[in-house]
Design a protein around this motif. Structure first.
Motif, PDB file in Angstrom:
ATOM      1  N   LYS B  49       0.871  -1.183  -0.004  1.00 42.19           N
ATOM      2  CA  LYS B  49       0.159  -0.067   0.044  1.00 42.19           C
ATOM      3  C   LYS B  49       0.779   1.114   0.070  1.00 42.19           C
ATOM      4  CE  LYS B  49      -4.291   1.549   2.132  1.00 42.19           C
ATOM      5  NZ  LYS B  49      -5.230   0.982   2.985  1.00 42.19           N
ATOM      6  N   ASN B  50       1.855   1.320   0.980  1.00 38.47           N
ATOM      7  CA  ASN B  50       2.801   2.393   1.070  1.00 38.47           C
ATOM      8  C   ASN B  50       3.740   2.637  -0.204  1.00 38.47           C
ATOM      9  OD1 ASN B  50       1.677   3.076   3.460  1.00 38.47           O
ATOM     10  ND2 ASN B  50       3.451   2.317   4.655  1.00 38.47           N
ATOM     11  N   MET B  51       4.249   1.607  -0.671  1.00 33.91           N
ATOM     12  CA  MET B  51       4.934   1.805  -1.756  1.00 33.91           C
ATOM     13  C   MET B  51       4.185   2.272  -3.039  1.00 33.91           C
ATOM     14  SD  MET B  51       8.097  -0.936  -1.346  1.00 33.91           S
ATOM     15  CE  MET B  51       9.279  -0.032  -1.838  1.00 33.91           C
ATOM     16  N   ILE B  52       3.196   1.502  -3.324  1.00 36.75           N
ATOM     17  CA  ILE B  52       2.535   2.070  -4.538  1.00 36.75           C
ATOM     18  C   ILE B  52       1.787   3.418  -4.558  1.00 36.75           C
ATOM     19  CG2 ILE B  52       0.414   1.095  -5.907  1.00 36.75           C
ATOM     20  CD1 ILE B  52       2.876  -0.688  -6.015  1.00 36.75           C
ATOM     21  N   LYS B  53       1.453   3.754  -3.199  1.00 36.67           N
ATOM     22  CA  LYS B  53       1.048   5.325  -3.088  1.00 36.67           C
ATOM     23  C   LYS B  53       2.416   6.170  -3.434  1.00 36.67           C
ATOM     24  CE  LYS B  53      -0.987   7.813   0.470  1.00 36.67           C
ATOM     25  NZ  LYS B  53      -1.137   8.108   1.917  1.00 36.67           N
ATOM     26  N   ASP B  54       3.365   5.763  -2.886  1.00 32.91           N
ATOM     27  CA  ASP B  54       4.593   6.599  -3.233  1.00 32.91           C
ATOM     28  C   ASP B  54       4.968   6.528  -4.786  1.00 32.91           C
ATOM     29  OD1 ASP B  54       6.915   7.977  -2.598  1.00 32.91           O
ATOM     30  OD2 ASP B  54       8.219   5.990  -2.624  1.00 32.91           O
ATOM     31  N   ALA B  55       4.912   5.359  -5.327  1.00 29.50           N
ATOM     32  CA  ALA B  55       4.941   5.279  -6.814  1.00 29.50           C
ATOM     33  C   ALA B  55       4.100   6.251  -7.694  1.00 29.50           C
ATOM     34  CB  ALA B  55       4.998   3.969  -7.256  1.00 29.50           C
ATOM     35  N   LEU B  56       2.680   6.097  -7.155  1.00 26.90           N
ATOM     36  CA  LEU B  56       1.820   7.027  -7.961  1.00 26.90           C
ATOM     37  C   LEU B  56       1.785   8.281  -7.669  1.00 26.90           C
ATOM     38  CD1 LEU B  56      -1.127   4.347  -7.796  1.00 26.90           C
ATOM     39  CD2 LEU B  56       0.357   4.726  -9.511  1.00 26.90           C
ATOM     40  N   SER B  57       2.475   8.795  -6.746  1.00 23.12           N
ATOM     41  CA  SER B  57       2.465  10.396  -6.454  1.00 23.12           C
ATOM     42  C   SER B  57       3.868  10.714  -7.005  1.00 23.12           C
ATOM     43  CB  SER B  57       2.565  10.458  -5.066  1.00 23.12           C
ATOM     44  OG  SER B  57       3.366   9.771  -4.351  1.00 23.12           O
ATOM     45  N   LYS B  70      -1.892   9.650 -22.157  1.00 16.66           N
ATOM     46  CA  LYS B  70      -2.649   8.532 -21.784  1.00 16.66           C
ATOM     47  C   LYS B  70      -2.038   8.017 -20.482  1.00 16.66           C
ATOM     48  CE  LYS B  70      -0.232   5.173 -23.950  1.00 16.66           C
ATOM     49  NZ  LYS B  70      -0.068   3.691 -24.268  1.00 16.66           N
ATOM     50  N   ASN B  71      -2.670   7.264 -19.710  1.00 20.61           N
ATOM     51  CA  ASN B  71      -2.112   6.587 -18.460  1.00 20.61           C
ATOM     52  C   ASN B  71      -1.064   5.479 -18.937  1.00 20.61           C
ATOM     53  OD1 ASN B  71      -3.420   8.191 -16.502  1.00 20.61           O
ATOM     54  ND2 ASN B  71      -5.226   6.376 -16.216  1.00 20.61           N
ATOM     55  N   PRO B  72      -0.085   5.602 -18.085  1.00 24.77           N
ATOM     56  CA  PRO B  72       0.906   4.322 -18.403  1.00 24.77           C
ATOM     57  C   PRO B  72       0.401   2.986 -18.184  1.00 24.77           C
ATOM     58  CG  PRO B  72       1.418   5.517 -16.313  1.00 24.77           C
ATOM     59  CD  PRO B  72       0.295   6.263 -16.860  1.00 24.77           C
ATOM     60  N   THR B  73       0.998   1.981 -18.859  1.00 21.52           N
ATOM     61  CA  THR B  73       0.628   0.677 -18.844  1.00 21.52           C
ATOM     62  C   THR B  73       1.940  -0.067 -17.941  1.00 21.52           C
ATOM     63  OG1 THR B  73      -0.460   0.696 -20.739  1.00 21.52           O
ATOM     64  CG2 THR B  73      -0.016  -1.380 -19.917  1.00 21.52           C
ATOM     65  N   VAL B  74       1.356  -0.732 -17.107  1.00 21.78           N
ATOM     66  CA  VAL B  74       2.632  -1.465 -16.005  1.00 21.78           C
ATOM     67  C   VAL B  74       2.442  -2.660 -15.926  1.00 21.78           C
ATOM     68  CG1 VAL B  74       3.502  -1.311 -13.696  1.00 21.78           C
ATOM     69  CG2 VAL B  74       2.708   0.641 -14.805  1.00 21.78           C
ATOM     70  N   ILE B  75       3.695  -3.320 -16.018  1.00 18.55           N
ATOM     71  CA  ILE B  75       3.562  -5.083 -15.610  1.00 18.55           C
ATOM     72  C   ILE B  75       4.635  -4.811 -14.445  1.00 18.55           C
ATOM     73  CG2 ILE B  75       5.579  -5.208 -17.240  1.00 18.55           C
ATOM     74  CD1 ILE B  75       4.357  -8.032 -18.098  1.00 18.55           C
ATOM     75  N   ILE B  76       4.163  -6.200 -13.571  1.00 21.93           N
ATOM     76  CA  ILE B  76       5.030  -6.450 -12.701  1.00 21.93           C
ATOM     77  C   ILE B  76       6.030  -7.676 -12.898  1.00 21.93           C
ATOM     78  CG2 ILE B  76       5.140  -7.529 -10.218  1.00 21.93           C
ATOM     79  CD1 ILE B  76       2.730  -5.781  -9.330  1.00 21.93           C
ATOM     80  N   GLY B  77       7.297  -7.327 -12.789  1.00 25.09           N
ATOM     81  CA  GLY B  77       8.303  -8.499 -12.953  1.00 25.09           C
ATOM     82  C   GLY B  77       8.501  -9.432 -11.792  1.00 25.09           C
ATOM     83  N   THR B  78       9.869  -9.685 -11.397  1.00 28.58           N
ATOM     84  CA  THR B  78       9.975 -10.474 -10.277  1.00 28.58           C
ATOM     85  C   THR B  78      10.315  -9.507  -9.099  1.00 28.58           C
ATOM     86  OG1 THR B  78      12.283 -10.606 -11.285  1.00 28.58           O
ATOM     87  CG2 THR B  78      10.903 -12.521 -11.629  1.00 28.58           C
ATOM     88  N   VAL B  79       9.885  -9.971  -7.995  1.00 29.17           N
ATOM     89  CA  VAL B  79      10.172  -9.758  -6.760  1.00 29.17           C
ATOM     90  C   VAL B  79      11.058 -10.647  -6.007  1.00 29.17           C
ATOM     91  CG1 VAL B  79       9.514  -8.483  -4.438  1.00 29.17           C
ATOM     92  CG2 VAL B  79       8.420  -7.879  -6.516  1.00 29.17           C
ATOM     93  N   GLN B  97      -0.230  -5.325  -7.294  1.00 30.39           N
ATOM     94  CA  GLN B  97      -1.312  -5.144  -8.444  1.00 30.39           C
ATOM     95  C   GLN B  97      -2.374  -4.685  -8.036  1.00 30.39           C
ATOM     96  OE1 GLN B  97      -0.157  -8.739 -10.583  1.00 30.39           O
ATOM     97  NE2 GLN B  97      -2.117  -8.620 -11.696  1.00 30.39           N
ATOM     98  N   ARG B  98      -3.074  -5.033  -6.929  1.00 31.59           N
ATOM     99  CA  ARG B  98      -4.566  -4.590  -6.492  1.00 31.59           C
ATOM    100  C   ARG B  98      -4.285  -2.929  -6.071  1.00 31.59           C
ATOM    101  NH1 ARG B  98      -5.257  -6.600  -1.437  1.00 31.59           N
ATOM    102  NH2 ARG B  98      -4.770  -4.710  -0.904  1.00 31.59           N
ATOM    103  N   GLN B 107      -2.542   1.699 -16.027  1.00 31.49           N
ATOM    104  CA  GLN B 107      -3.342   0.329 -16.722  1.00 31.49           C
ATOM    105  C   GLN B 107      -2.302  -0.944 -16.336  1.00 31.49           C
ATOM    106  OE1 GLN B 107      -5.713   0.599 -20.503  1.00 31.49           O
ATOM    107  NE2 GLN B 107      -4.161   2.365 -20.977  1.00 31.49           N
ATOM    108  N   PHE B 108      -3.085  -1.862 -16.334  1.00 35.14           N
ATOM    109  CA  PHE B 108      -2.102  -3.073 -16.003  1.00 35.14           C
ATOM    110  C   PHE B 108      -2.220  -4.209 -16.882  1.00 35.14           C
ATOM    111  CE2 PHE B 108       0.095  -5.050 -12.617  1.00 35.14           C
ATOM    112  CZ  PHE B 108       0.633  -4.258 -11.872  1.00 35.14           C
TER     113      PHE B 108
END
Lengths: 414, 199
Positions: B49-57, B70-79, B97-98, B107-108
């Motif tokens: 929650k915290n990290m995605i909030k940070d990423a989106l701001s 347009k909004n960027p499209t993102v994909i999650i690689g490996t963690v 992702q959620r 966009q995802f």
């Protein structure tokens, strides 16, 4: 009624001692029967709740020896969890150990067990093609070893754990961590007055050449002048581990002494590792005309003896105190009734058994060898046993595990 | 008197045995429960929650919108799990992702594993579905950025005391030119004191 209760107690206590002996016998059948058959026998036994960690450890190592790595991981994770929970002190178990015998304490694992469980888990994850899981285990092993380290004492400090850590780091391309681990393995071998195996010397030179050519490599090159300078090549790397024999198990050493008034017999039972003359066998790796022999990295027969020596003074103290308590108990029973006194004397006599529990299905020693080759196959075996061929893809990193008691060879390739 | 003592012992035994039996209680999924001190669902949800909030701001998103409209499209690689624990990074990835999808800011697209299954289905539709409902190949939405990361730990142990320090690092990388457009970091520190006594 009371007498009947005591008789029942005697039968129960004798049962506890016989389970321990039976378990040690099962471990020894590994020399004659395949691990699968031994596992079946072990799973047919009913361990006491307080011996459950020992049971899971043995089930885990047998599943590992069979090559059933997922089942080995499940059993060993259970053992690890159980041993961690048992590190706290139980008042009721201590009271029972102080009055009846040491086997009333739950088996929480000796220092060698606490580290070896991570070694076997790391290898299980690796051969199960989960190198990330293996990395987690080696990190946990390092924390566990740090916890057990007391000054220069080598209790729970296994060179094989650092060696396996080094191999896993090297496979993951973490050369700096690999060098640190190989160095730690070397330091333990020096402290144990054991020679550094050729494979470890090569690893120290290989990693220090990449990480710190000017300083550390120069030191190791001076120490091992005969080993050629490592060079970047496309050869396949082969790390060979060899598990030899079965670790020794404890035996009971008992003494019968008359009480101060000569009116009863006091039995003192202590655990000990009998002297054994086990001959060490070695794994043999053949590529074309080149032949390599695995060399000792850890002698677990020595480690388990060190574990027992460390706690021997406290066992001796507890055994002596227990003898005094039992003597007082018999005297009090004798004052009430002569027959009751005799029954109590027999009960305290029989109940005095040594704690013979250990992770008794571990290998007796662990050995290592390393080679680089361009050949597509290597032959692995041991003296007087036909060797088996293993295919090696060009330019790959390989970890192979040989066992002196089975013909199966485990292989990780990346 | 003897009968009374026996009854008391019997009752005490029952109480003792009841205490040993397994109990199960339903709790809310958002309740914070720490049992062993290891990484758990609360940590996973909180960090995501915290990290995605940070990423989106951060600036990268407005810069992209200005440029692309347009909004960027993102994909999650490996963690990568580089920690001392067997952490299931899939749940952490799902949490992130959620958070991203629900924000409506990006966009995802499905991960590599999910994509192959969808492609298989599309191939199947090519043969079996009607012309009107068939989804054709080659219409996939390409991601602009990939989110990658790792979970690290440092553990300090002394007797029964332990300090666990978790550090989660995430990077957002532009797929077009390998530029790292955002770096996020979240730390969790836990002090664990194990009990000296047990039952």
């Amino acid at each position: 009624m009371k007498n009947l209760f005591v008789v029942v107690l005697i039968i129960l206590l004798t049962g506890c001692a016989s389970y321990q002996r039976k378990n040690n016998q099962i471990a020894q059948t590994l020399y004659k029967s395949p691990p699968k058959a031994v596992l079946k026998i072990l799973q047919g036994t009913e361990p006491l709740k307080r011996d459950i960690a020992q049971y899971h450890l043995n089930v885990g190592i047998l599943q590992f020896k069979i090559g059933n790595f997922s089942a080995a991981i499940t059993a060993l994770e259970l053992a690890k969890k159980e041993m961690a929970a048992l590190q706290a002190i139980s008042i009721s178990e201590n009271a029972a150990a102080a009055t009846v015998n040491e086997t009333y304490r739950a088996y929480s694992g000796y220092p060698t067990d606490l580290i070896m469980v991570h070694n076997i888990l790391a290898l299980s994850y690796l051969f199960n093609n989960d190198i990330g899981g293996a990395r987690v285990e080696i990190l946990q092993a390092q924390v566990a070893m740090r916890k057990l380290a007391k000054g220069r004492a080598l209790i729970g400090q296994l060179a094989s754990t650092h060696l396996i850590s080094g191999i896993i780091y090297e496979l993951l391309g973490e050369q700096s961590n690999a060098l640190i681990s190989y160095r730690k393995a070397d330091v333990i071998l020096i402290d144990n007055k054991l020679p550094t195996p050729m494979g470890l010397k090569q690893a120290l030179l290989r990693m220090s050449y990449i990480v710190d050519k000017k300083s550390q490599y120069a030191i190791y090159k001076k120490r091992f002048p005969d080993i050629p300078t490592p060079n970047k090549n496309t050869k396949s790397k082969i790390f060979v581990l060899y598990f030899d024999a079965v670790v020794d198990h404890k035996a009971e050493f008992s003494l019968l002494v008359p009480s101060p008034n000569d009116d009863q017999l006091i039995r003192i039972a202590m655990p000990r590792y009998p002297k054994t003359n086990t001959t060490i066998s070695h794994g043999i790796i053949k590529v074309n005309k080149q032949q390599l022999t695995t060399q000792l990295i850890d002698n677990l027969n020595l480690s388990v003896r060190k574990d027992l020596s460390q706690i021997y003074p406290s066992i001796l103290l507890m055994t002596t105190s227990r003898a005094v308590i039992k003597d007082t108990l018999v005297k009090k029973a004798n004052e009430k009734d002569d027959l009751l006194g005799i029954v109590f004397n027999v009960a305290t006599f029989i109940s005095e058994v040594a704690d013979l529990r250990s992770w008794n299905m571990l290998p007796a020693n662990i050995q290592f060898a390393y080679m680089e080759t361009n050949e597509p196959t290597v032959s692995l075996g041991r003296k007087n046993v036909p060797s088996e061929k293993v295919e090696i893809k060009k330019g790959t990193d390989n970890v192979l595990l040989l066992n002196s008691l089975t013909s199966s060879i485990f292989h990780y390739q990346q | 008197m003897k009968v009374k003592i026996n009854i008391s012992i019997f009752l005490l035994s029952i109480i003792f045995l009841t205490a040993c039996s397994t109990t199960v209680k339903r709790i809310d999924a958002s309740d914070q429960v720490d049992l062993s001190g290891a990484w758990n669902d609360t940590d996973s949800q909180l960090v995501a929650k915290n990290m995605i909030k940070d990423a989106l701001s951060a600036n990268w998103i407005t810069n992209f919108r200005k440029k692309a409209g347009k909004n960027p499209t993102v994909i999650i690689g490996t963690v990568k799990n580089l920690s001392h624990e067997h952490i299931n990074t899939n749940t952490f990835v799902e949490n992130m992702q959620r958070e991203m999808i629900n924000s409506g800011e990006v966009q995802f697209v499905a991960s590599a594993g999910q994509r192959s299954q969808i492609r298989e289905e599309r191939g199947d539709q090519d043969i079996n579905a009607t012309e009107a409902t068939r989804k054709k190949m080659g219409d996939e939405l390409g991601a602009d950025y990939m989110l990658q990361g790792q979970i690290n730990t440092i553990i300090d142990v002394e007797g029964r005391k332990q300090v666990r320090y978790y550090q989660v690092n995430l990077k957002l990388i532009s797929i077009k030119d390998n530029r790292i457009v955002w770096v996020g970091e979240k730390k969790i520190k836990k002090y664990i004191k194990n009990s000296t006594l047990r039952e």
